[in-house]
Motif scaffolding. Structure first.
Motif, short mmCIF file in Angstrom:
data_model
loop_
_atom_site.label_atom_id
_atom_site.label_comp_id
_atom_site.label_asym_id
_atom_site.label_seq_id
_atom_site.Cartn_x
_atom_site.Cartn_y
_atom_site.Cartn_z
N LEU A 32 -23.52 29.35 -12.64
CA LEU A 32 -24.82 28.53 -11.34
C LEU A 32 -23.61 28.77 -10.13
O LEU A 32 -24.02 29.54 -8.87
CB LEU A 32 -25.20 27.30 -11.88
CG LEU A 32 -25.95 27.05 -10.87
CD1 LEU A 32 -27.90 27.93 -10.75
CD2 LEU A 32 -26.48 25.61 -11.51
N ASN A 36 -24.02 31.64 -7.09
CA ASN A 36 -25.20 31.39 -6.20
C ASN A 36 -24.76 31.10 -4.91
O ASN A 36 -25.21 32.05 -3.84
CB ASN A 36 -24.57 29.65 -6.36
CG ASN A 36 -25.89 28.60 -5.02
OD1 ASN A 36 -26.60 29.07 -4.92
ND2 ASN A 36 -24.87 28.03 -4.50
N ASN A 40 -29.43 33.03 -3.37
CA ASN A 40 -29.51 31.58 -3.43
C ASN A 40 -30.38 30.98 -4.63
O ASN A 40 -31.69 30.87 -4.80
CB ASN A 40 -30.81 31.32 -1.63
CG ASN A 40 -31.46 30.09 -2.26
OD1 ASN A 40 -30.30 29.07 -2.11
ND2 ASN A 40 -32.39 29.89 -1.59
N THR A 42 -29.69 27.13 -5.76
CA THR A 42 -29.59 26.19 -6.04
C THR A 42 -28.76 25.23 -3.94
O THR A 42 -27.55 25.97 -4.00
CB THR A 42 -29.37 25.54 -7.45
OG1 THR A 42 -28.95 24.15 -7.02
CG2 THR A 42 -27.46 25.66 -7.48
N THR A 45 -24.30 21.93 -5.74
CA THR A 45 -22.92 23.32 -6.09
C THR A 45 -21.84 22.63 -6.55
O THR A 45 -20.95 22.63 -7.16
CB THR A 45 -22.48 24.03 -4.96
OG1 THR A 45 -21.99 23.54 -3.84
CG2 THR A 45 -23.62 25.38 -5.07
N ILE A 50 -24.56 18.95 -10.14
CA ILE A 50 -25.43 19.93 -11.34
C ILE A 50 -25.50 19.20 -12.41
O ILE A 50 -26.75 19.54 -12.88
CB ILE A 50 -24.81 20.68 -11.70
CG1 ILE A 50 -24.96 21.79 -9.85
CG2 ILE A 50 -24.58 22.28 -13.03
CD1 ILE A 50 -23.05 22.60 -10.29
N HIS A 54 -29.40 18.64 -12.09
CA HIS A 54 -29.81 19.73 -12.77
C HIS A 54 -29.98 20.07 -14.70
O HIS A 54 -31.09 19.59 -14.89
CB HIS A 54 -29.69 20.78 -12.44
CG HIS A 54 -29.81 21.73 -10.76
ND1 HIS A 54 -31.19 21.31 -10.50
CD2 HIS A 54 -28.97 22.22 -10.01
CE1 HIS A 54 -31.02 22.01 -9.82
NE2 HIS A 54 -29.46 22.76 -8.76
N ALA A 78 -33.55 28.80 -11.41
CA ALA A 78 -32.31 29.00 -11.72
C ALA A 78 -32.08 28.43 -13.07
O ALA A 78 -31.36 28.45 -13.85
CB ALA A 78 -31.42 28.33 -10.99
N ARG A 103 -33.90 36.06 -9.61
CA ARG A 103 -33.46 35.06 -11.17
C ARG A 103 -33.24 35.60 -12.53
O ARG A 103 -32.59 34.47 -12.77
CB ARG A 103 -34.51 33.77 -10.93
CG ARG A 103 -34.27 33.39 -8.73
CD ARG A 103 -35.29 32.44 -8.91
NE ARG A 103 -35.62 32.21 -7.62
CZ ARG A 103 -36.21 31.28 -6.88
NH1 ARG A 103 -37.67 31.89 -7.67
NH2 ARG A 103 -36.51 31.41 -5.45
#
Length: 233
Positions: A32, A36, A40, A42, A45, A50, A54, A78, A103
């Protein structure tokens, strides 16, 4: 830090997690952050963000629903909540649907490097449910913060089989959206099963709305995306 936060949350919430699953989450986080930088995915970061906003946010649903069978994550972005749920419940048959192909290219790499099997579908939500292999056929449809609930019901309930469930993962105002969704649920054959409030480890509030599908979706739904958004049911 990601492994420690996940282990702590799972221990506190009676959710089992193995070392292999923790390794999968760590690999997912690395991909991720790496991807990233070129697309784009998320705005979050850092490892703590995360892990909490997430990963933990995605798997909180396991406290309230026995996720099993055929599962679709609509507007997956994502990969949330679908991939974290697949890591935790590898036996589910997961479909990840998104309207942006790049994605899905990222998600294909995540699946490959974590050993996850999932069907990746490039489609708009309102178009995918018109296909016979997806309409009225999933045990669970999930969506996390994609649109307001009246619109989400029209996007998501057509995928769910009779007796299955649509789970909408919302922020603290989710129950207000639920009040506006009574007509949509009536027309789309949905019934509110439960509304769960919870707090993530960072103090942010979430609402999980679980809706049961009572009958097959009437043929005229879903409408075109522009109508869904401009004139919710």
């Amino acid at each position: 830090m990601i492994k420690e936060l996940l282990k702590k949350w799972c221990a506190e919430n009676d959710v089992e997690i193995s070392d292999i699953q923790l390794d999968q989450f760590e690999a997912y986080a690395s991909l991720l952050k790496e991807w990233n930088e070129k697309m784009n995915l998320t705005a979050i970061t850092n490892d703590e963000g995360i892990a909490v906003k997430h990963f933990i946010d995605s798997i909180t649903v396991l406290r309230y629903a026995d996720i099993k069978g055929r599962v679709i994550d609509i507007g997956t972005g994502a990969g949330f909540p679908g991939i974290p749920l697949k890591i935790m419940k590898p036996e589910i048959e997961l479909t990840l649907l998104d309207s942006l192909n790049k994605r899905l290219i990222f998600l294909d790499e995540v699946c490959r490097q974590t050993g996850i099997k999932a069907e990746l579908v490039h489609s708009r939500a309102e178009e995918g449910s018109r296909k016979s292999e997806y309409r009225d056929s999933f045990d669970f449809a999930l969506s996390r913060a994609v649109a307001n609930l009246p619109a989400l019901c029209e996007y998501c309930l057509p995928y769910v089989r009779r007796g299955g469930m649509f789970i909408s993962m919302k922020g603290p105002e989710g129950d207000n959206e639920l009040e506006l969704s009574a007509n949509a649920m009536k027309l789309l054959c949905g019934k509110t099963e439960s509304v769960e409030k919870l707090t993530l480890p960072d103090g942010s509030c979430r609402t999980i709305i679980i809706i049961t599908k009572l009958a097959s979706t009437p043929e005229k739904y879903p409408r075109k995306g522009q109508k869904i958004n401009k004139n919710p049911l």
